[in-house]
Design an enzyme around this catalytic site. Sequence first.
Site, PDB file in Angstrom:
ATOM      1  N   GLU A  83       0.801  -1.225   0.000  1.00 51.20           N
ATOM      2  CA  GLU A  83       0.000   0.000   0.000  1.00 51.20           C
ATOM      3  C   GLU A  83       0.833   1.275   0.000  1.00 51.20           C
ATOM      4  O   GLU A  83       0.305   2.361  -0.225  1.00 51.20           O
ATOM      5  CB  GLU A  83      -0.956  -0.012   1.195  1.00 51.20           C
ATOM      6  N   GLU A 114       7.324 -21.593   8.617  1.00 51.40           N
ATOM      7  CA  GLU A 114       7.796 -20.644   9.623  1.00 51.40           C
ATOM      8  C   GLU A 114       8.813 -21.247  10.581  1.00 51.40           C
ATOM      9  O   GLU A 114       9.424 -20.534  11.376  1.00 51.40           O
ATOM     10  CB  GLU A 114       6.617 -20.097  10.428  1.00 51.40           C
TER      11      GLU A 114
END
EC number: 4.2.1.126
Length: 298
Positions: A83, A114
């Site tokens: 963004e 992860e």
Amino acid sequence: MTADPRRTEAVHPAHADLDRLDLRALVDAFVDDQQDAVRAVQAAAPALTGAVGAALPRLRAGGRLVYAGAGTSGRLGVLDATELTPTFSWPPERAVPLIAGGEGAIRHAVEGAEDSVQAGQDDVRAAGVGRDDVLLALAASGTTPYVLGAIHAARAAGALTVGIANNPDTPLLAAVDCPVLLDTGPEVISGSTRLKAGTAQKIALNTLSSALMVQLGKVYGNLMVDMRASNEKLQGRALRLVVHATGADEAAARTALAQADGHVKTAVVMLLLGVDASHAEARLRAAGGQARAALERP
């Protein structure tokens, strides 16, 4: 079994009968609990201020924001990085999101991704992280191996490391230059850190990256002037911003935007100083992209 010391993994004491609540009470439970996210970020404001101050010199020197996370934290990093370009015209190559499991993990869980310290190190090295870069390391638990590996590699490369976690006294917060604790506590749905832990991370990222962009001259007053009108919605927004900032009528604002190739900040300087686009751009360059400084220069 030894109790997990991480508060985000604890069972919330107030919601043992969550599945028996009526619909309004259920919605209220989720909404009310989100207030803890806001309070956690408020408590972290001094740490966020320190992180912004430490990051600014690196970014002014041409460095990048590099995000590292897994699961929800990784996706929030991707969102914040993505963004910055439409909002502030931040070059996309200077906002690098790294997520455990790669791009496929944005939409689909990649089991076990992860858990690899090596993967985090490899991704940071592959991104070419260096001394001018800022690593934003995100993990609600504060213990995610992928993120710890990313921090280790980034620090070895000389980058500034900022860590955001939702549990105190965790390895992530101990490993970074700028630790930011968002102590949100147990979730309404126990262990589901996509809830208020994720909300707190989103607020913290919004605050950190937006504060950086303001300091880097991407805002004039409180107007997002460092944007280009690339679609119909943004064209309308750009026009309104130019009219508001300059007091010009719509016709003059539209003409200036066209001459400025849709760049709001250039159009604002053009109209307020009565110069053409090339002169406005030159003043902005001389002022380091700061609209206010460009307008105040003799």
